[in-house]
Scaffold this motif. Structure first.
Motif, PDB file in Angstrom:
ATOM      1  N   ALA A 169     -18.540   0.173  -7.200  1.00 57.56           N
ATOM      2  CA  ALA A 169     -17.115   0.510  -7.515  1.00 57.56           C
ATOM      3  C   ALA A 169     -16.649   1.716  -7.402  1.00 57.56           C
ATOM      4  O   ALA A 169     -15.479   1.835  -6.901  1.00 57.56           O
ATOM      5  CB  ALA A 169     -17.043  -0.279  -9.025  1.00 57.56           C
ATOM      6  N   VAL A 170     -17.149   2.667  -7.649  1.00 62.20           N
ATOM      7  CA  VAL A 170     -16.494   4.100  -7.659  1.00 62.20           C
ATOM      8  C   VAL A 170     -16.428   4.356  -6.227  1.00 62.20           C
ATOM      9  O   VAL A 170     -15.174   4.828  -6.008  1.00 62.20           O
ATOM     10  CB  VAL A 170     -17.412   5.201  -8.511  1.00 62.20           C
ATOM     11  CG1 VAL A 170     -16.909   6.520  -8.211  1.00 62.20           C
ATOM     12  CG2 VAL A 170     -17.521   4.778 -10.094  1.00 62.20           C
ATOM     13  N   VAL A 171     -17.280   4.273  -5.498  1.00 60.68           N
ATOM     14  CA  VAL A 171     -17.117   4.637  -4.088  1.00 60.68           C
ATOM     15  C   VAL A 171     -15.999   3.788  -3.327  1.00 60.68           C
ATOM     16  O   VAL A 171     -15.301   4.329  -2.756  1.00 60.68           O
ATOM     17  CB  VAL A 171     -18.831   4.227  -3.454  1.00 60.68           C
ATOM     18  CG1 VAL A 171     -18.348   4.416  -1.868  1.00 60.68           C
ATOM     19  CG2 VAL A 171     -19.667   5.127  -3.813  1.00 60.68           C
ATOM     20  N   LEU A 172     -16.035   2.342  -3.704  1.00 64.33           N
ATOM     21  CA  LEU A 172     -14.873   1.548  -3.226  1.00 64.33           C
ATOM     22  C   LEU A 172     -13.658   2.294  -3.713  1.00 64.33           C
ATOM     23  O   LEU A 172     -12.690   2.575  -2.769  1.00 64.33           O
ATOM     24  CB  LEU A 172     -14.990   0.298  -4.030  1.00 64.33           C
ATOM     25  CG  LEU A 172     -13.662  -0.607  -3.738  1.00 64.33           C
ATOM     26  CD1 LEU A 172     -13.399  -1.046  -2.433  1.00 64.33           C
ATOM     27  CD2 LEU A 172     -14.004  -1.928  -4.732  1.00 64.33           C
ATOM     28  N   VAL A 173     -13.584   2.584  -4.938  1.00 68.88           N
ATOM     29  CA  VAL A 173     -12.132   3.123  -5.407  1.00 68.88           C
ATOM     30  C   VAL A 173     -11.882   4.442  -4.724  1.00 68.88           C
ATOM     31  O   VAL A 173     -10.671   4.603  -4.327  1.00 68.88           O
ATOM     32  CB  VAL A 173     -12.207   3.151  -6.943  1.00 68.88           C
ATOM     33  CG1 VAL A 173     -10.860   3.807  -7.488  1.00 68.88           C
ATOM     34  CG2 VAL A 173     -12.231   1.828  -7.570  1.00 68.88           C
ATOM     35  N   LEU A 174     -12.676   5.234  -4.554  1.00 70.30           N
ATOM     36  CA  LEU A 174     -12.496   6.726  -3.989  1.00 70.30           C
ATOM     37  C   LEU A 174     -12.087   6.370  -2.574  1.00 70.30           C
ATOM     38  O   LEU A 174     -11.019   6.840  -2.102  1.00 70.30           O
ATOM     39  CB  LEU A 174     -13.536   7.409  -3.885  1.00 70.30           C
ATOM     40  CG  LEU A 174     -14.337   7.933  -5.254  1.00 70.30           C
ATOM     41  CD1 LEU A 174     -15.664   8.586  -5.037  1.00 70.30           C
ATOM     42  CD2 LEU A 174     -13.298   8.799  -6.015  1.00 70.30           C
ATOM     43  N   TRP A 175     -12.543   5.455  -1.934  1.00 68.85           N
ATOM     44  CA  TRP A 175     -12.473   5.372  -0.335  1.00 68.85           C
ATOM     45  C   TRP A 175     -10.872   4.702  -0.506  1.00 68.85           C
ATOM     46  O   TRP A 175     -10.109   5.221   0.535  1.00 68.85           O
ATOM     47  CB  TRP A 175     -13.137   4.367   0.187  1.00 68.85           C
ATOM     48  CG  TRP A 175     -13.070   3.802   1.567  1.00 68.85           C
ATOM     49  CD1 TRP A 175     -13.202   4.542   2.547  1.00 68.85           C
ATOM     50  CD2 TRP A 175     -12.354   2.664   2.204  1.00 68.85           C
ATOM     51  NE1 TRP A 175     -12.725   3.877   3.738  1.00 68.85           N
ATOM     52  CE2 TRP A 175     -12.266   2.589   3.490  1.00 68.85           C
ATOM     53  CE3 TRP A 175     -11.752   1.306   1.270  1.00 68.85           C
ATOM     54  CZ2 TRP A 175     -11.658   1.788   4.185  1.00 68.85           C
ATOM     55  CZ3 TRP A 175     -11.359   0.335   2.206  1.00 68.85           C
ATOM     56  CH2 TRP A 175     -11.471   0.471   3.596  1.00 68.85           C
ATOM     57  N   ARG A 176     -10.563   3.827  -1.085  1.00 68.13           N
ATOM     58  CA  ARG A 176      -9.264   3.095  -1.215  1.00 68.13           C
ATOM     59  C   ARG A 176      -8.108   4.031  -1.644  1.00 68.13           C
ATOM     60  O   ARG A 176      -7.043   3.802  -1.003  1.00 68.13           O
ATOM     61  CB  ARG A 176      -9.236   1.893  -1.966  1.00 68.13           C
ATOM     62  CG  ARG A 176      -8.270   1.021  -2.168  1.00 68.13           C
ATOM     63  CD  ARG A 176      -7.741   0.448  -0.849  1.00 68.13           C
ATOM     64  NE  ARG A 176      -6.372  -0.514  -1.303  1.00 68.13           N
ATOM     65  CZ  ARG A 176      -5.156  -0.051  -1.702  1.00 68.13           C
ATOM     66  NH1 ARG A 176      -4.945   1.331  -2.007  1.00 68.13           N
ATOM     67  NH2 ARG A 176      -4.377  -0.810  -1.793  1.00 68.13           N
ATOM     68  N   PHE A 177      -8.431   4.678  -2.610  1.00 67.02           N
ATOM     69  CA  PHE A 177      -7.106   5.613  -3.198  1.00 67.02           C
ATOM     70  C   PHE A 177      -7.214   6.927  -2.741  1.00 67.02           C
ATOM     71  O   PHE A 177      -5.964   7.749  -3.371  1.00 67.02           O
ATOM     72  CB  PHE A 177      -7.251   5.361  -4.734  1.00 67.02           C
ATOM     73  CG  PHE A 177      -6.971   3.805  -5.121  1.00 67.02           C
ATOM     74  CD1 PHE A 177      -5.606   3.396  -5.379  1.00 67.02           C
ATOM     75  CD2 PHE A 177      -7.883   2.817  -5.693  1.00 67.02           C
ATOM     76  CE1 PHE A 177      -5.347   2.058  -5.371  1.00 67.02           C
ATOM     77  CE2 PHE A 177      -7.715   1.626  -5.853  1.00 67.02           C
ATOM     78  CZ  PHE A 177      -6.079   1.160  -5.658  1.00 67.02           C
ATOM     79  N   ALA A 178      -8.107   7.566  -2.421  1.00 67.38           N
ATOM     80  CA  ALA A 178      -8.046   9.235  -2.188  1.00 67.38           C
ATOM     81  C   ALA A 178      -6.988   9.464  -1.347  1.00 67.38           C
ATOM     82  O   ALA A 178      -6.145  10.424  -1.532  1.00 67.38           O
ATOM     83  CB  ALA A 178      -9.340   9.419  -1.547  1.00 67.38           C
ATOM     84  N   GLY A 179      -6.694   8.761  -0.240  1.00 70.31           N
ATOM     85  CA  GLY A 179      -5.506   8.978   0.755  1.00 70.31           C
ATOM     86  C   GLY A 179      -4.043   8.921  -0.030  1.00 70.31           C
ATOM     87  O   GLY A 179      -3.309   9.717   0.209  1.00 70.31           O
ATOM     88  N   PHE A 180      -3.952   7.866  -0.963  1.00 73.36           N
ATOM     89  CA  PHE A 180      -2.553   7.837  -1.464  1.00 73.36           C
ATOM     90  C   PHE A 180      -2.412   8.848  -2.417  1.00 73.36           C
ATOM     91  O   PHE A 180      -1.296   9.402  -2.608  1.00 73.36           O
ATOM     92  CB  PHE A 180      -2.800   6.487  -2.360  1.00 73.36           C
ATOM     93  CG  PHE A 180      -1.446   6.076  -3.046  1.00 73.36           C
ATOM     94  CD1 PHE A 180      -0.276   6.027  -2.616  1.00 73.36           C
ATOM     95  CD2 PHE A 180      -1.380   6.488  -4.449  1.00 73.36           C
ATOM     96  CE1 PHE A 180       0.795   5.843  -3.152  1.00 73.36           C
ATOM     97  CE2 PHE A 180      -0.377   6.106  -5.190  1.00 73.36           C
ATOM     98  CZ  PHE A 180       0.964   5.917  -4.589  1.00 73.36           C
ATOM     99  N   ASN A 181      -3.516   9.452  -3.275  1.00 72.65           N
ATOM    100  CA  ASN A 181      -3.323  10.438  -4.090  1.00 72.65           C
ATOM    101  C   ASN A 181      -3.227  11.544  -3.345  1.00 72.65           C
ATOM    102  O   ASN A 181      -2.465  12.856  -3.739  1.00 72.65           O
ATOM    103  CB  ASN A 181      -4.520  10.412  -5.064  1.00 72.65           C
ATOM    104  CG  ASN A 181      -4.446   9.359  -6.130  1.00 72.65           C
ATOM    105  OD1 ASN A 181      -3.417   9.522  -6.990  1.00 72.65           O
ATOM    106  ND2 ASN A 181      -5.275   8.390  -5.886  1.00 72.65           N
ATOM    107  N   MET A 182      -3.788  11.814  -2.179  1.00 72.25           N
ATOM    108  CA  MET A 182      -3.602  12.959  -1.263  1.00 72.25           C
ATOM    109  C   MET A 182      -2.289  13.227  -0.893  1.00 72.25           C
ATOM    110  O   MET A 182      -1.781  14.324  -0.894  1.00 72.25           O
ATOM    111  CB  MET A 182      -4.527  12.827  -0.246  1.00 72.25           C
ATOM    112  CG  MET A 182      -4.396  13.865   0.931  1.00 72.25           C
ATOM    113  SD  MET A 182      -5.009  13.159   2.659  1.00 72.25           S
ATOM    114  CE  MET A 182      -3.548  12.322   3.301  1.00 72.25           C
ATOM    115  N   LEU A 183      -1.407  12.042  -0.574  1.00 77.04           N
ATOM    116  CA  LEU A 183      -0.142  11.935  -0.110  1.00 77.04           C
ATOM    117  C   LEU A 183       0.798  12.505  -1.459  1.00 77.04           C
ATOM    118  O   LEU A 183       1.445  13.530  -0.822  1.00 77.04           O
ATOM    119  CB  LEU A 183       0.164  10.630   0.343  1.00 77.04           C
ATOM    120  CG  LEU A 183       1.491  10.281   0.968  1.00 77.04           C
ATOM    121  CD1 LEU A 183       1.617  11.243   2.239  1.00 77.04           C
ATOM    122  CD2 LEU A 183       1.826   8.981   1.000  1.00 77.04           C
ATOM    123  N   ILE A 184       0.474  12.026  -2.456  1.00 78.83           N
ATOM    124  CA  ILE A 184       1.342  12.539  -3.671  1.00 78.83           C
ATOM    125  C   ILE A 184       1.133  14.170  -3.610  1.00 78.83           C
ATOM    126  O   ILE A 184       2.047  14.931  -3.795  1.00 78.83           O
ATOM    127  CB  ILE A 184       1.147  12.020  -4.777  1.00 78.83           C
ATOM    128  CG1 ILE A 184       1.406  10.419  -4.673  1.00 78.83           C
ATOM    129  CG2 ILE A 184       1.999  12.376  -6.009  1.00 78.83           C
ATOM    130  CD1 ILE A 184       1.070   9.657  -5.866  1.00 78.83           C
TER     131      ILE A 184
END
Lengths: 317, 269
Positions: free
Chosen positions: A186-201
């Motif tokens: 689950a952690v790997v999935l969440v990192l993959w899905r949300f890292a880009g969005f948080n990177m953008l902010i």
């Protein structure tokens, strides 16, 4: 992030309110006020009906025995005392807190790393940004199903790949084998899905720092690490606070990833709080108990956010 | 000096490329897995996705389109009017309403969905696509109102004033003068509303009961959760691709204005 100081530069204000000539101005201002109310009314209707009313209602429900299909009866405070006796709530709380800590630390580190990597215009930077951002276009439920297949032994390449590298030996059931491997999935999935969005902010925060400050630091002979610690981090504080708040709130409310990827298992070891709320409401058909857990969770989140905002305000002053 | 700069450029390129591959890999793999069959490549998995007993049906796709259209349309209308009001007008209760709207972010989702389920029942909207869309619009409001308020604030006042001088009524000014000026904001808000409503899982799971009202996401997830024996992973990946392709295409086309809208409007100060 919420600067509520009044930005509408009302030019009519202060034009000598006591002279007779100001009467049309005042009337114009009153007219504009009514227009503003009219334009804001759809927002007000939505916020009241679908936010404030449910907010009160969830509190009201928590005081009642509220079966899904029968009329409610007052039973306060049974729903709240019931929470304390509920073993599943206890283990889910512990698990949710653990998950929140792990995700917040890892996701923040990775997102900041990515943002630093792509903050300057360099060859290939647009491509990299797109690659990191694309996962956020995939719905989270779809992403969970994607990883279910990716990590499966039947069609997924992960076991093969790791086996060939000599990292695992034979068959590993990632999503349901053990509590730790399910959490890791689950952690790997969440990192993959949300890292880009948080990177953008974080990127918006990084780019809001004026280049002159970096220039001045370089002239003063500051090293890279010093510049990062003394300039980048302090000036990014509001953005960092926002990102951390989003991460913590999001993790405390985790549902999709566990519902779809691990089914809360093995042995309820990855059952999150929101999954317990869902189970109380729609499997045990006890809406009152679900509402009580919601109210507690709500209270924790509000306290957390208020503290967070307080810290943020004090530091930015 | 020169040497170390060249080395750091190398380090940047290699790290960036490796990470990009890592992020793109799952997407590419799911596309590949969705067309791989026992004997080679073909569309059999998609066939099973649409025809197997608990697979998805055309009306599920229609439901998703309806919910997305209602949510995007509703969000744009409410957020445009609201953003205009907050950005350009002074009226009693303005700051309170703005704070309340942002507070939706603080009190997310799951905690009030149970109450929304009951409330929609009272309104006669339980198990309906309209009810679901209204809830999704409400959850879009904090981001959208914030975004549109900032967009409207950024429009020069002279533009609005000269339009009013020419005798444009307030609503006419909004439609003819202001809307074109805030287009990047509208694109961002609309795209965000579409991506969320098209893929949303938790809200439909709670608010929709009957299987013929299910959205595509709900139907595809149902293939996994309703299967007691073995999961048809290949058909699932076909479902993932089917769900993701519209989003990926839209996102790729609009990424520029999306990111620009984000950086200019969303996070100020």
């Amino acid at each position: 992030m919420t600067t509520t100081t009044d930005p509408t530069r009302e030019r009519t204000a202060g034009a000598g309110a006591t002279t007779p000539a100001s009467r049309p101005l005042r009337r114009r201002r009153a007219r504009r006020a009514w227009l503003g109310i009219a334009y804001a009314s759809p927002t007000a209707a939505m916020v009241v009906l679908f936010f404030l009313v449910p907010l009160v209602l969830v509190g009201w429900m928590s005081l009642h025995r509220w079966p899904l299909l029968a009329p409610p009866t007052l039973n306060a405070p049974d729903n709240f005392t019931g929470i304390a006796d509920n073993d599943l709530v206890r283990s889910a709380t512990w698990f949710t807190v653990k998950y929140t800590l792990v995700i917040t630390v890892l996701l923040f580190a990775i997102s900041l790393g990515l943002a630093l990597l792509v903050q300057h215009r360099r060859p290939g930077v647009g491509m990299f940004r797109t690659a990191f951002l694309l996962p956020m276009a995939v719905g989270f439920a779809s992403a969970s199903l994607l990883f279910l297949g990716l990590l499966s032994d039947e069609i997924g390449p992960v076991n093969d790949l790791l086996g060939r590298l000599g990292l695992v030996d034979g068959y590993v059931s990632w999503t349901s084998g053990s509590a730790n491997s399910a959490l890791t999935s689950a952690v790997v999935l969440v990192l993959w899905r949300f890292a880009g969005f948080n990177m953008l902010i974080l990127l918006t925060g990084l780019q809001a720092i004026p280049p002159e400050i970096y220039e001045a630091a370089r002239v003063d002979g500051a090293g890279r690490w010093q510049t990062f610690r003394r300039i980048t981090l302090p000036l990014m504080r509001p953005t960092i606070a926002l990102v951390l708040t989003l991460m913590v709130t999001g993790s405390l409310l985790a549902f999709d990833q566990f519902w779809i990827l691990t089914r809360g298992g093995p042995d309820n070891s990855t059952t999150s709080l929101v999954m317990v709320i869902y189970r109380e409401a729609f499997i045990r058909l006890d809406l009152g108990s679900a509402a009580a857990i919601s109210v507690v969770l709500l209270g924790v989140l509000v306290v957390f956010n208020v503290i967070q905002l307080g810290v943020l305000r004090r530091r930015s002053n | 000096m020169f040497d170390s700069r060249a080395r750091s450029r190398w380090g940047y390129s290699v790290t960036g490329a490796a990470l990009a591959i890592l992020f793109l890999f799952p997407l590419l793999w799911s596309g590949w897995a969705s067309v791989r069959t026992g004997s080679g490549f073909g569309l059999e998995n998609y066939d099973r996705l649409f025809t197997s007993d608990n697979g998805i049906r055309p009306h599920h796709v229609v439901n998703s389109v309806v919910v997305s259209a209602l949510t995007v349309g509703g969000t744009l209308v409410v957020a445009t009017l609201g953003g205009y009001a907050f950005g350009r007008f002074r009226f009693p209760g303005r700051d309170l309403l703005f704070l309340l709207t942002l507070a939706i972010l603080m009190v997310p989702y799951a905690t009030i969905l149970i109450a929304l389920y009951v409330l929609l029942g009272w309104l006669g909207l339980e198990d309906t696509l309209v009810g679901l869309s209204l809830v999704l619009i409400m959850f879009q409001l904090p981001f959208s109102i914030f975004m549109m308020r900032n967009s409207f604030e950024a429009v020069p006042h002279e533009l609005e004033e000269s339009a009013q001088m020419d005798g444009c009524a307030s609503f006419g000014t909004l439609v003819r003068i202001m809307l074109p000026a805030v287009r990047p904001g509208l694109v961002t808000v609309g795209l965000f509303a579409f991506l969320t409503s098209w893929s949303e899982f938790f809200a439909p799971l709670i608010l929709l009961n009957s299987t013929d009202r299910f959205t595509t996401t709900l139907a595809v997830v149902n293939m996994r959760t309703a299967s007691h024996g073995s999961i048809d992973y290949a058909a699932l990946e076909a479902g993932v691709v089917f769900m993701a392709v519209p989003c990926l295409v839209l996102f790729a086309f609009m990424q520029r204005s999306y990111v620009r809208g984000f950086t200019s409007g969303a996070i100020k100060g």
